[in-house]
Design a protein around this motif. Structure first.
Motif, short mmCIF file in Angstrom:
data_model
loop_
_atom_site.label_atom_id
_atom_site.label_comp_id
_atom_site.label_asym_id
_atom_site.label_seq_id
_atom_site.Cartn_x
_atom_site.Cartn_y
_atom_site.Cartn_z
N UNK A 131 2.64 5.29 -1.60
CA UNK A 131 1.42 5.20 -0.79
C UNK A 131 0.26 5.90 -1.50
N UNK A 132 -0.94 5.45 -1.29
CA UNK A 132 -2.10 6.01 -1.97
C UNK A 132 -2.23 7.50 -1.69
N UNK A 178 -0.93 14.52 0.66
CA UNK A 178 -1.75 13.70 1.54
C UNK A 178 -1.71 12.25 1.06
N UNK A 179 -1.25 11.36 1.94
CA UNK A 179 -1.14 9.95 1.58
C UNK A 179 -1.70 9.08 2.70
N UNK A 259 7.65 3.84 -2.42
CA UNK A 259 8.60 4.95 -2.38
C UNK A 259 8.11 6.03 -1.42
N UNK A 260 9.02 6.55 -0.60
CA UNK A 260 8.69 7.68 0.26
C UNK A 260 9.20 8.97 -0.35
N UNK A 261 10.50 9.02 -0.63
CA UNK A 261 11.06 10.21 -1.26
C UNK A 261 12.42 9.91 -1.84
N UNK A 262 12.89 10.83 -2.67
CA UNK A 262 14.21 10.73 -3.30
C UNK A 262 14.95 12.04 -3.07
#
Length: 318
Positions: A131-132, A178-179, A259-262
């Motif tokens: 996300x931006x 911040x996205x 992608x959100x997280x890993x």
């Protein structure tokens, strides 16, 4: 006679189903898996399938010394972390004691993944769409502020543009990522395993149907070539090992997959992937034995798991 394998869970308090799957995977490999779990209290559900050892907090300066005593006394062979702080701890401990094995070997990379700002930088450096970032790009509409070291959705804020700009003007942005906030979205989790030999063994997407407290309650495996391809690209780019949980979101408005997280550890809903045919406990035990692992492409889409409450009762000692 079966080979006895002693496995220590770190923070496995509620992972009863996964514990049972490790025991079953061991049987199929001719092993007798004995489970231990390092917790802050004996009164946790994992006591149903393991020996619970009361230990120290992850931030305790004496943690490593205490962990070594536990490993030595119980002849631990494998350490499996289930919570974010325990991943780096397991990796560092096994680096200092090569007789004990853990699937994930890079504590520095683990810490980078659990710092959302640093993880976002890494994703962008290898060309994975996220996300931006509101501090780097112009974002119109609502902005999501994620605590850089947070987990389970705790501390997340949804801000208007003027609220974000006010925080930035006051110099209050360093503790958050911040996205752009994508309100109309689908969320997916991918359960992966990467062998010690750097082979991607499985990438199993599942749709998050219901979430409570940051953990999935209901989930179903899905066939999605785009998610699998992006997952493999990310795993190759970051050089992760062992069980990895990747979270994506898809913007319903424009179809972007981001992608959100890993998390370089087993996810809370990974049981679903196992029942779909990607037997991650089996992969872990085989990897520990230096067995050859084949890529798992035969898992089944449409397998659904739902969590439910079951009581574990602890009575006072008489």
């Amino acid at each position: 006679m079966r080979q006895v394998v002693n496995i220590l869970f770190l923070g496995g308090a509620k992972r009863v189903a996964m514990g049972r799957l490790f025991v079953e995977a061991g049987r199929r490999l001719g092993m007798e898996v004995v489970l231990f779990s390092y917790e802050l209290s004996t009164e946790v559900p994992i006591s149903e399938v393991s020996h619970v050892i009361v230990g120290r907090r992850w931030s305790d300066p004496s943690l490593m010394e205490d962990l070594h005593a536990v490993v030595t006394e119980n002849r631990i062979d494998i350490i499996i972390p289930f919570v974010d702080p325990a991943v780096g701890i397991a990796a560092r401990y096994c680096m200092s004691n090569p007789s004990v094995w853990t699937p994930f070997k890079n504590p520095t990379l683990a810490e980078q993944m659990f710092d959302k700002r640093k993880a976002d930088e890494l994703f962008r450096s290898i060309g994975v769409l996220a996300p931006r970032n509101a501090e780097l790009e112009k974002v119109t509409g609502e902005i999501i502020a994620k605590p850089r070291h947070g987990s389970a959705s705790k501390g997340i804020k949804i801000l208007e543009e003027d609220e974000f700009e006010a925080m930035r003007s006051r110099g209050e942005t360093s503790d958050f990522l911040f996205q752009e906030y994508v309100a109309d979205r689908e969320e997916f989790t991918v359960d992966c395993y990467v062998s010690s030999g750097e082979k991607v063994i499985c990438t199993v997407p599942r749709k998050r149907l219901e979430v409570a407290g940051g953990e999935v309650v209901s989930t179903v495996t899905v066939a999605d070539d785009e998610i699998e391809t992006r997952s493999r690209m990310l795993l190759d780019g970051i050089k992760l090992r062992g069980p990895v949980t990747i979270q994506f979101l898809r913007d319903r408005a424009d179809g972007r997959l981001m992608i959100m997280e890993v998390n370089p550890r087993l996810g809370g809903g990974a049981v679903c992937a196992v029942y779909a045919g990607a037997d991650i406990p089996y992969f872990i035990l085989s990897d520990w034995k230096n067995g050859e692992l084949n890529v798992c492409n035969s898992w089944q889409a449409g397998v659904k798991t739902c969590r439910y409450f079951e009581d574990v009762v602890f009575k006072p000692h008489e």
